[in-house]
Design a protein around this motif. Sequence first.
Motif, PDB file in Angstrom:
ATOM      1  N   GLN A  37      -8.391  -4.543   6.277  1.00 53.65           N
ATOM      2  CA  GLN A  37      -7.330  -3.244   5.043  1.00 53.65           C
ATOM      3  C   GLN A  37      -7.860  -4.289   4.307  1.00 53.65           C
ATOM      4  OE1 GLN A  37      -3.654  -3.209   6.316  1.00 53.65           O
ATOM      5  NE2 GLN A  37      -2.911  -4.033   4.708  1.00 53.65           N
ATOM      6  N   ILE A  38      -7.588  -3.027   2.617  1.00 50.78           N
ATOM      7  CA  ILE A  38      -7.991  -3.157   1.134  1.00 50.78           C
ATOM      8  C   ILE A  38      -6.935  -3.524   0.552  1.00 50.78           C
ATOM      9  CG2 ILE A  38      -9.462  -2.880  -0.156  1.00 50.78           C
ATOM     10  CD1 ILE A  38     -11.803  -2.006   2.189  1.00 50.78           C
ATOM     11  N   SER A  39      -6.666  -3.878   0.006  1.00 54.89           N
ATOM     12  CA  SER A  39      -5.979  -3.488  -1.192  1.00 54.89           C
ATOM     13  C   SER A  39      -6.463  -2.284  -2.577  1.00 54.89           C
ATOM     14  CB  SER A  39      -4.867  -4.728  -1.512  1.00 54.89           C
ATOM     15  OG  SER A  39      -4.021  -4.654  -0.920  1.00 54.89           O
ATOM     16  N   LEU A  40      -6.571  -1.590  -2.467  1.00 49.09           N
ATOM     17  CA  LEU A  40      -7.193  -0.869  -3.471  1.00 49.09           C
ATOM     18  C   LEU A  40      -6.452  -0.881  -4.509  1.00 49.09           C
ATOM     19  CD1 LEU A  40      -8.240   3.100  -2.133  1.00 49.09           C
ATOM     20  CD2 LEU A  40      -9.549   0.293  -1.797  1.00 49.09           C
ATOM     21  N   SER A  41      -4.979  -0.900  -5.166  1.00 51.01           N
ATOM     22  CA  SER A  41      -4.630  -1.098  -6.201  1.00 51.01           C
ATOM     23  C   SER A  41      -2.986  -1.831  -5.550  1.00 51.01           C
ATOM     24  CB  SER A  41      -4.176   0.000  -6.374  1.00 51.01           C
ATOM     25  OG  SER A  41      -3.514   1.430  -6.065  1.00 51.01           O
ATOM     26  N   PRO A  42      -1.801  -1.807  -6.273  1.00 56.22           N
ATOM     27  CA  PRO A  42      -0.346  -2.263  -6.120  1.00 56.22           C
ATOM     28  C   PRO A  42       0.398  -0.664  -5.175  1.00 56.22           C
ATOM     29  CG  PRO A  42      -0.699  -2.817  -8.087  1.00 56.22           C
ATOM     30  CD  PRO A  42      -1.980  -2.160  -8.293  1.00 56.22           C
ATOM     31  N   GLU A  43      -0.463   0.669  -5.463  1.00 59.47           N
ATOM     32  CA  GLU A  43       0.135   1.589  -4.635  1.00 59.47           C
ATOM     33  C   GLU A  43      -0.548   1.983  -3.317  1.00 59.47           C
ATOM     34  OE1 GLU A  43      -0.386   1.353  -7.812  1.00 59.47           O
ATOM     35  OE2 GLU A  43       1.596   1.103  -8.427  1.00 59.47           O
ATOM     36  N   TRP A  44      -2.072   1.293  -3.427  1.00 62.71           N
ATOM     37  CA  TRP A  44      -2.401   2.682  -2.578  1.00 62.71           C
ATOM     38  C   TRP A  44      -2.911   1.313  -1.692  1.00 62.71           C
ATOM     39  CZ3 TRP A  44      -3.809   7.431  -1.961  1.00 62.71           C
ATOM     40  CH2 TRP A  44      -3.666   8.395  -2.692  1.00 62.71           C
ATOM     41  N   LEU A  86       6.797   4.033  -4.322  1.00 60.21           N
ATOM     42  CA  LEU A  86       8.010   3.185  -3.795  1.00 60.21           C
ATOM     43  C   LEU A  86       8.321   2.260  -3.162  1.00 60.21           C
ATOM     44  CD1 LEU A  86      10.805   6.258  -4.531  1.00 60.21           C
ATOM     45  CD2 LEU A  86       9.947   4.687  -6.235  1.00 60.21           C
ATOM     46  N   PRO A  87       8.620   1.116  -3.369  1.00 58.06           N
ATOM     47  CA  PRO A  87       8.959  -0.079  -2.067  1.00 58.06           C
ATOM     48  C   PRO A  87       9.387   0.384  -1.000  1.00 58.06           C
ATOM     49  CG  PRO A  87       9.330  -0.892  -4.137  1.00 58.06           C
ATOM     50  CD  PRO A  87       9.232   0.253  -4.509  1.00 58.06           C
ATOM     51  N   GLU A  88      10.429   1.518  -0.625  1.00 55.38           N
ATOM     52  CA  GLU A  88      11.118   2.046  -0.061  1.00 55.38           C
ATOM     53  C   GLU A  88      10.122   3.785   0.969  1.00 55.38           C
ATOM     54  OE1 GLU A  88      11.827   2.277  -2.891  1.00 55.38           O
ATOM     55  OE2 GLU A  88      13.854   0.152  -2.575  1.00 55.38           O
ATOM     56  N   LEU A  89       8.945   4.124   0.092  1.00 57.97           N
ATOM     57  CA  LEU A  89       8.789   4.785   0.797  1.00 57.97           C
ATOM     58  C   LEU A  89       6.870   4.624   0.882  1.00 57.97           C
ATOM     59  CD1 LEU A  89       9.042   8.058   1.266  1.00 57.97           C
ATOM     60  CD2 LEU A  89       8.408   8.815  -0.609  1.00 57.97           C
ATOM     61  N   ALA A  90       6.838   4.983   1.719  1.00 59.07           N
ATOM     62  CA  ALA A  90       4.849   5.481   2.361  1.00 59.07           C
ATOM     63  C   ALA A  90       4.819   6.002   2.686  1.00 59.07           C
ATOM     64  CB  ALA A  90       4.964   3.936   3.105  1.00 59.07           C
ATOM     65  N   LEU A  91       3.906   6.989   2.489  1.00 60.73           N
ATOM     66  CA  LEU A  91       2.526   8.133   3.131  1.00 60.73           C
ATOM     67  C   LEU A  91       1.145   7.862   3.104  1.00 60.73           C
ATOM     68  CD1 LEU A  91       3.471  10.594   0.303  1.00 60.73           C
ATOM     69  CD2 LEU A  91       4.822  10.391   2.290  1.00 60.73           C
ATOM     70  N   PHE A  92       1.017   8.637   4.958  1.00 55.92           N
ATOM     71  CA  PHE A  92      -0.012   7.945   5.195  1.00 55.92           C
ATOM     72  C   PHE A  92      -0.872   8.459   5.970  1.00 55.92           C
ATOM     73  CE2 PHE A  92       3.526   6.678   8.226  1.00 55.92           C
ATOM     74  CZ  PHE A  92       2.774   7.767   9.298  1.00 55.92           C
ATOM     75  N   ALA A  93      -1.927   8.178   5.919  1.00 57.75           N
ATOM     76  CA  ALA A  93      -2.438   9.514   6.930  1.00 57.75           C
ATOM     77  C   ALA A  93      -3.973   8.401   7.800  1.00 57.75           C
ATOM     78  CB  ALA A  93      -3.404  10.076   6.390  1.00 57.75           C
ATOM     79  N   ASN A  94      -4.445   8.673   8.933  1.00 56.32           N
ATOM     80  CA  ASN A  94      -5.706   8.100   9.374  1.00 56.32           C
ATOM     81  C   ASN A  94      -6.565   8.756  10.447  1.00 56.32           C
ATOM     82  OD1 ASN A  94      -4.510   7.983  12.091  1.00 56.32           O
ATOM     83  ND2 ASN A  94      -2.838   6.736  11.026  1.00 56.32           N
ATOM     84  N   LYS A 129       7.045   7.283   5.961  1.00 56.05           N
ATOM     85  CA  LYS A 129       7.433   6.228   6.302  1.00 56.05           C
ATOM     86  C   LYS A 129       9.570   5.105   4.938  1.00 56.05           C
ATOM     87  CE  LYS A 129       8.610   1.094   8.536  1.00 56.05           C
ATOM     88  NZ  LYS A 129       7.486   0.261   8.928  1.00 56.05           N
ATOM     89  N   ILE A 130       9.914   5.379   5.481  1.00 50.01           N
ATOM     90  CA  ILE A 130      10.901   5.359   4.542  1.00 50.01           C
ATOM     91  C   ILE A 130      11.658   4.582   5.382  1.00 50.01           C
ATOM     92  CG2 ILE A 130      12.298   7.277   4.888  1.00 50.01           C
ATOM     93  CD1 ILE A 130      13.844   7.396   1.889  1.00 50.01           C
ATOM     94  N   ASP A 131      12.664   3.132   3.817  1.00 54.81           N
ATOM     95  CA  ASP A 131      13.232   2.457   4.879  1.00 54.81           C
ATOM     96  C   ASP A 131      14.540   2.730   3.454  1.00 54.81           C
ATOM     97  OD1 ASP A 131      11.533   0.708   6.156  1.00 54.81           O
ATOM     98  OD2 ASP A 131      10.259  -0.112   4.364  1.00 54.81           O
TER      99      ASP A 131
END
Length: 313
Positions: A37-44, A86-94, A129-131
């Motif tokens: 798992q690679i952190s490309l930036s704080p958001e990606w 946002l810290p509460e929201l994540a969009l994902f694809a795989n 996903k949203i918290d």
Amino acid sequence: YAIDIYDPRYGQPLPPLTIPRNNLERITNTALYAQDQISLSPEWKALLGVRFDFFEQSFRERIPRSQVDQTYFAATPRAGLVYQPLPELALFANVGTSFRPNIGPDAAAVALSGPFAPETGIGYEVGSKIDLFGGALALTATAFRVDRENVLTPDPNNSAFSLAAGAVRSQGFELTAAGQITPEIKLLAGYVYADAVVTRDNVLPVGTPLINVPRHSGSLLAVHEVQAGPWKGLGIGGGVRGVGERAADAADSFVLPAYVAVDALAYYRYENFRFGLNVENVFDTEYYESSLNRFRVYPGAPRRFTGTMTVRF
């Protein structure tokens, strides 16, 4: 042989065995898996992985004498991407591939051209996903599509054997909710819509539903745990699970009816110990869980009690 129920004649000589079976199968599967798992930036964030399978099968049929061997080496990669604006929201694809050998007497001894080729597939998924409420409630929505080839399914013309569907597709969406609604109440809920059909085959018509795959299914579970006082650590919960109609044989000539079952649970935590009791199918509902054909329909489990004790060190 047939017996006339209106004029039965018992004591007839037994007919000869037309499909004698006496076989021995040996299977070896070795797999290696690597993932990063690679952190490309704080958001990606990105995820890359691959699995390597080395599969060997030897199938020996003693009557009649024959032997089939097959060896496969397969690499199945996967990749994923997450965007978190946002810290509460994540969009994902795989996206990921799959590999599974088709094994057993049907695959090795019955197929006219030898053993069935292994099942392969590729799947896609996008979602969010949203918290909410400070992370107390997590909501997830996912859309998916999976395409597979050489999927074993019961042969509609011979109930004892299987055939490999040329290509099948499963697509739909899934909604889940999980959260600690209050310090005492935990909630888990989910719903899945799946459209699973044959997309290419020489025997099964295109559009035939896949056996035992419901279009609609879902569940709901709620648990209340006492947080203070003499009954601290006591939890009581209950839930309901529902499954819609689904094809009961490969030819889609009949369906298994929808059903709803109720479950319950209770547990007590004391220091490092946890004592639990689960009751599945509380009302002893009669339902049919799965099927192969008209002659092999499997009923669901009746009311069942399961007790557990867990110790943590």
